[in-house]
Design a protein around this motif. Structure first.
Motif, short mmCIF file in Angstrom:
data_model
loop_
_atom_site.label_atom_id
_atom_site.label_comp_id
_atom_site.label_asym_id
_atom_site.label_seq_id
_atom_site.Cartn_x
_atom_site.Cartn_y
_atom_site.Cartn_z
N ARG A 352 0.80 -1.36 0.04
CA ARG A 352 -0.03 0.16 0.04
C ARG A 352 0.88 1.18 0.02
N PHE A 418 -14.37 -5.96 -18.03
CA PHE A 418 -13.23 -5.59 -16.96
C PHE A 418 -13.20 -4.26 -16.51
N LEU A 419 -13.46 -3.20 -17.28
CA LEU A 419 -13.56 -1.72 -16.68
C LEU A 419 -14.87 -1.46 -15.92
N GLU A 421 -16.44 -4.02 -14.18
CA GLU A 421 -16.32 -4.65 -12.98
C GLU A 421 -15.56 -3.72 -12.19
N TYR A 422 -14.32 -3.37 -12.66
CA TYR A 422 -13.49 -2.24 -11.90
C TYR A 422 -14.18 -1.34 -11.36
N LEU A 423 -15.00 -0.48 -11.99
CA LEU A 423 -15.73 0.58 -11.45
C LEU A 423 -16.71 0.32 -10.28
N PHE A 426 -14.06 -1.80 -7.22
CA PHE A 426 -12.70 -1.60 -6.81
C PHE A 426 -12.85 -0.92 -5.54
N ALA A 428 -10.19 1.09 -2.86
CA ALA A 428 -9.09 1.75 -2.84
C ALA A 428 -7.97 1.02 -1.83
N LYS B 160 -6.26 4.82 -6.91
CA LYS B 160 -6.66 3.73 -7.63
C LYS B 160 -6.05 3.39 -8.82
N ARG B 183 -5.50 -2.83 -10.21
CA ARG B 183 -6.54 -3.71 -10.95
C ARG B 183 -5.90 -4.01 -12.32
#
Lengths: 428, 428
Positions: A352, A418-419, A421-423, A426, A428, B160, B183
């Motif tokens: 992190r 993919f995108l 799902e990410y949005l 996700f 942080a 992110k 990601r």
């Protein structure tokens, strides 16, 4: 002596840690000729204080060699350097918050050292000394990092290099050494069996190699490890931190850093109380932790257990452990064992902060939490956690913990999936 | 403006490389609003010359941020750093001898940058700027190194990070990015198909991400690459080298280093003629080399061929190539293509200096030989070869070229065999 331009060091001799015997520094002697104890270089600190200013040191190019007066290489032209040291001291607020302390730094001796580990500090000094003393071949038995480093510096110096890797050595460390031209082999078997077999082969007929393997205490090279402590002080504006935690095998990390902090203080270059040194070991292989906590005066070898921190797993520290115990106690520090789960927790916290290390290098992070839980440390003190080996030294471990990306074809539907799902998912 | 303590930069605006249009630096604009050309920051050089001394810069801690006046980040508190830059300039006498030149240096931007490549210079600046401008997500399409770096700095900044890896990305680069919390996905297919598919998905509905992918020319971040040139001059005692060779994709390496050398000269900080910049590409994918050698005024895309230097294989450089051509010609430099055999030759020479890099990073070494063979360069000039990505970024390649050690049991007979073979057959 001092008026000859090429002499850079203020070394005066080697002193036995056990009996105090003093000997010269003209050759490599692996133990005290009188009692067999370990040897430690000493310097003319009064002359250094008179002739060298910390501001002059600060102005020199960033490398361990800015501290050359306190290193044992005599002639500047013998220095073999690949830009080791001068590593960043990174303020890590997210880790500090997670552990509940107010100020925590990571001394990153992994990612920005030339071969990806703290070993470059000692091997740069060691190979320089090998050149100075006329060796043509270097040799080590190693779990990996020391070998990768020795291969690099030996190549730079034009010396031949022979490396025996022990069972725990990762593919990555071995590949780096072979790529750099070392002659290498891996011996698979219990470390003690390997050590015995190699010692039997070499005893009597051992060629005149510069030997910096484990269980062999080359008296000069570890001085390079002091520079870690010196850099920490310089980065903090010549102030000592309160706690310094080292991943520990024997542990030269603790011993030489403690020496470094004391030397700068003796020279009057630093302010504040000397730091409390802490050795961190895997709980399953923790002879120093056991001896420290049971208030023993000597290290007792332990039964080796399994750990993901393979680079610092050592069941029997020999004489070195006693020296470490003295440093821990003299500094008012501690010794802490951590589990595999603790290590993974440390790895994730380091990630992190953008810091990618191998498992053994992450042990110092969870150890801070243990010092706090035990009431030994105070949350308002300043903590420095050493990280010692880069994450790329053990990619297969990283793959197991963090995984590889999914592979998709160049199709819009898949990319959208993919995108999106990410949005949605996700965090942080 | 300048009297507010936290303002560190002397940036004045962005200028279009094609039409000269000047715009502000308050937000990320990916191309000239008037003509679509690429944008380049400019600074108040007179004020810098008046207010900053090179000696003060030298005294600052080693990192790209010692050159902060010439970087586009406004507020010092926005800087996101992991100790990037300050990499060693290593004098390589064995390589110089093999190539037949008298003085050659390797600027090692691979091993001692935090994520193992030159990209850390630009990503440290880019993510700092992303923080300064209030973005919460970073994004890139990458063959690997840019992604590993973006993952690290985004983690450090608490942003992110979304990464699309292209076909050539190695496992190592992807693992580092996933370990650092990005990601990620890999799209397998021809680069042009991948770019088209991703652009189609993102056009119209692209979220407000900080985008530093290929074919997107974020105007601020590449300024970080200038610091490479500035460090070279500082390491040489504020003197310019004669030849500087860069592994080249587009090539921002050449463009920004050339800008850096010119800026220091303009400030009066350096002496000597400006260096001759040289772009090096794999001979099978060499659009810049083709255009330079055929004296074209624009880059013409080439048919992509196979190369082991996958990280710098780019058949179509777009607008960037034209800017690079201008820099090469203005400096009196050259452009050189190298074969896979040349690359392996470079890797092996670098290994003899203790420097372990990925294939694409080794291209500059054989290129020196070509400059000499063509009579363009003189053997008594000073050469700087940039190496850009660490060997651990492509271990499977290293394994193919250099191999792994043999594994033996802890038996004296086997150990003796290894050591005696070594003693008889080893050649340094």
């Amino acid at each position: 002596l001092r008026n000859r331009r090429w002499i850079v060091t203020y070394i005066e001799g080697l002193r036995c840690v056990r009996c105090g015997e003093e000997i010269g520094y003209e050759r490599v002697v692996y133990s005290c000729p009188r009692c067999g104890g370990l040897l430690d270089p000493y310097y003319n600190y009064n002359s250094i204080a008179e002739n060298v200013k910390r501001e002059d040191v600060s102005r020199r190019p960033s490398s361990i060699w800015k501290w050359k007066e306190l290193l044992p290489v005599i002639n500047e032209s013998n220095i073999v350097s690949l830009g080791e040291g001068g590593t960043p001291l990174i303020k890590c607020d997210k880790i500090a918050e997670a552990l509940g302390v107010s100020e925590l730094y990571v001394k990153d001796d992994a990612l920005t050292n030339p071969t990806g580990s703290l070993k470059d500090r000692q091997i740069s000094v060691g190979v320089s000394k090998a050149v100075e003393l006329g060796y043509d071949t270097t040799f080590t038995i190693t779990s990996g990092n020391n070998g990768a480093s020795l291969a690099a510096y030996s190549a730079k110096a034009g010396l031949k290099c022979v490396i025996i890797f022990t069972t725990g050595a990762t593919k990555e460390k071995m590949l780096m050494a072979t790529a750099l031209g070392a002659r290498t082999i891996k011996i698979k078997g219990e470390d003690s069996l390997v050590a015995t077999a190699v010692n039997n082969v070499l005893s009597g007929e051992k060629p005149d190699w510069y030997d910096c393997g484990f269980r062999v205490f080359e008296p000069f090279m570890y001085e390079g490890r002091k520079t870690n402590a010196m850099e920490v002080c310089e980065s903090l504006g010549w102030k000592n931190p309160d706690w310094v935690l080292h991943p520990s095998v024997g542990s030269m990390g603790v011993i030489k850093a403690w020496k470094g902090y004391k030397e700068l203080s003796k020279l009057g270059w630093t302010t504040g109380k000397l730091p409390k040194m802490t050795a961190v070991q895997p709980a399953n292989v923790a002879p120093i932790v056991k001896a420290f906590r049971e208030k023993l005066s000597e290290i007792v070898p332990v039964e080796p257990g399994k750990t993901i921190a393979e680079a610092i797993a050592c069941a029997d520290t020999g004489d070195l452990g006693k020296w470490t115990l003295d440093a821990l106690r003299e500094s008012g520090g501690s010794a802490v064992g951590v589990t595999d789960d603790d290590v993974v927790y440390g790895l994730k916290l380091l990630a992190r902060e953008g810091i990618f290390v191998e498992p053994s290098a992450a042990v110092t992070i969870p150890a801070v939490k243990k010092l706090l839980d035990e009431g030994v440390a105070d949350r308002n003190e300043i903590f420095v956690c050493e990280v010692t080996g880069a994450g790329w030294k053990n990619f297969s471990f990283a793959e197991g913990v963090f995984g590889l990306p999914k592979v998709i074809p160049p199709e819009e539907k898949e990319i959208k999936k993919f995108l999106s799902e990410y949005l949605e998912n996700f965090s942080a």
